[in-house]
Motif scaffolding. Structure first.
Motif, short mmCIF file in Angstrom:
data_model
loop_
_atom_site.label_atom_id
_atom_site.label_comp_id
_atom_site.label_asym_id
_atom_site.label_seq_id
_atom_site.Cartn_x
_atom_site.Cartn_y
_atom_site.Cartn_z
N ARG A 205 0.80 -1.23 0.00
CA ARG A 205 0.00 0.00 0.00
C ARG A 205 0.83 1.28 0.00
O ARG A 205 0.33 2.35 0.30
CB ARG A 205 -0.97 0.04 1.19
CG ARG A 205 -1.78 -1.20 1.39
CD ARG A 205 -2.65 -1.45 0.23
NE ARG A 205 -4.05 -1.30 0.61
CZ ARG A 205 -5.02 -1.31 -0.27
NH1 ARG A 205 -4.76 -1.43 -1.52
NH2 ARG A 205 -6.26 -1.19 0.12
N GLY B 176 -1.90 14.00 -2.57
CA GLY B 176 -3.07 13.57 -1.81
C GLY B 176 -4.33 14.30 -2.25
O GLY B 176 -5.40 13.69 -2.37
N LYS B 177 -4.21 15.59 -2.52
CA LYS B 177 -5.36 16.36 -3.00
C LYS B 177 -5.74 15.96 -4.42
O LYS B 177 -6.91 15.84 -4.75
CB LYS B 177 -5.06 17.86 -2.93
CG LYS B 177 -5.01 18.39 -1.52
CD LYS B 177 -4.63 19.86 -1.50
CE LYS B 177 -4.43 20.34 -0.07
NZ LYS B 177 -3.95 21.71 -0.03
N LYS C 197 -7.39 12.42 -4.35
CA LYS C 197 -8.32 12.24 -3.24
C LYS C 197 -9.36 11.15 -3.49
O LYS C 197 -9.57 10.29 -2.65
CB LYS C 197 -9.02 13.56 -2.91
CG LYS C 197 -9.87 13.50 -1.69
CD LYS C 197 -10.44 14.87 -1.35
CE LYS C 197 -11.24 14.78 -0.06
NZ LYS C 197 -11.74 16.09 0.32
N SER C 198 -9.98 11.16 -4.65
CA SER C 198 -11.02 10.16 -4.92
C SER C 198 -10.44 8.75 -5.01
O SER C 198 -11.06 7.79 -4.58
CB SER C 198 -11.80 10.50 -6.18
OG SER C 198 -10.95 10.48 -7.30
N TYR C 199 -9.21 8.64 -5.55
CA TYR C 199 -8.57 7.32 -5.62
C TYR C 199 -8.22 6.81 -4.21
O TYR C 199 -8.45 5.66 -3.88
CB TYR C 199 -7.31 7.36 -6.48
CG TYR C 199 -6.52 6.07 -6.43
CD1 TYR C 199 -6.91 4.97 -7.19
CD2 TYR C 199 -5.41 5.94 -5.60
CE1 TYR C 199 -6.23 3.78 -7.13
CE2 TYR C 199 -4.71 4.74 -5.54
CZ TYR C 199 -5.12 3.67 -6.31
OH TYR C 199 -4.44 2.49 -6.24
N LEU C 200 -7.69 7.70 -3.39
CA LEU C 200 -7.22 7.30 -2.07
C LEU C 200 -8.35 7.03 -1.08
O LEU C 200 -8.17 6.26 -0.14
CB LEU C 200 -6.28 8.38 -1.51
CG LEU C 200 -5.00 8.62 -2.32
CD1 LEU C 200 -4.26 9.84 -1.78
CD2 LEU C 200 -4.11 7.39 -2.28
N THR C 201 -9.49 7.66 -1.29
CA THR C 201 -10.60 7.46 -0.35
C THR C 201 -11.59 6.39 -0.82
O THR C 201 -12.49 6.03 -0.10
CB THR C 201 -11.37 8.78 -0.11
OG1 THR C 201 -11.86 9.27 -1.35
CG2 THR C 201 -10.49 9.80 0.56
N GLY C 202 -11.37 5.91 -2.03
CA GLY C 202 -12.20 4.81 -2.52
C GLY C 202 -13.43 5.30 -3.16
O GLY C 202 -14.36 4.80 -3.50
#
Length: 84
Positions: free
Chosen positions: A13, A75-76, A79-84
Motif C-alpha cells: 500500500r 493527496g489532494k 483524493k477520490s482514488y485514495l478514499t475509494g
C-alpha cells in the motif's frame, strides 16, 4: 517528453515516485520485476503521471513529490482514488 509518475503497491500500500522518458516501457519494467526498488512490492498500479518538456523539469517534479508539500499535493490530486 519526460514523465514523472506515481505507482501504488497493492502489496504494501505504499507509493513509488519516479521519472522516465518512456512511461509505457518503464511501467512494464516495474511490472516484470526488473526494477530493484519495486520488484518485491508487486503488483503495482500506475495512479498518476505528468508530462514534462525536459529532463530537468521531470526530476524537479519527482523531488517535489517526495517532499511533505509534494505528498500533500498528490493527496489532494488523488483524493477520490485514495478514499475509494
Amino acid at each position: 517528453m519526460y514523465y514523472t509518475y506515481v505507482l501504488h503497491s497493492l502489496k504494501d500500500r505504499k507509493f513509488y515516485i519516479g521519472f522516465t522518458q518512456d512511461l509505457k516501457r518503464r511501467f512494464e519494467e516495474h511490472e516484470k520485476g526488473f526494477v530493484e526498488s519495486t520488484k518485491h512490492r508487486r503488483p503495482l498500479k500506475l495512479i498518476y503521471y505528468e508530462a514534462c518538456l525536459d529532463r530537468s523539469d521531470a526530476t524537479h517534479r519527482e523531488k517535489y513529490f517526495k517532499t511533505h508539500h509534494g505528498k500533500m499535493y498528490l493527496g489532494k490530486r488523488l483524493k477520490s482514488y485514495l478514499t475509494g
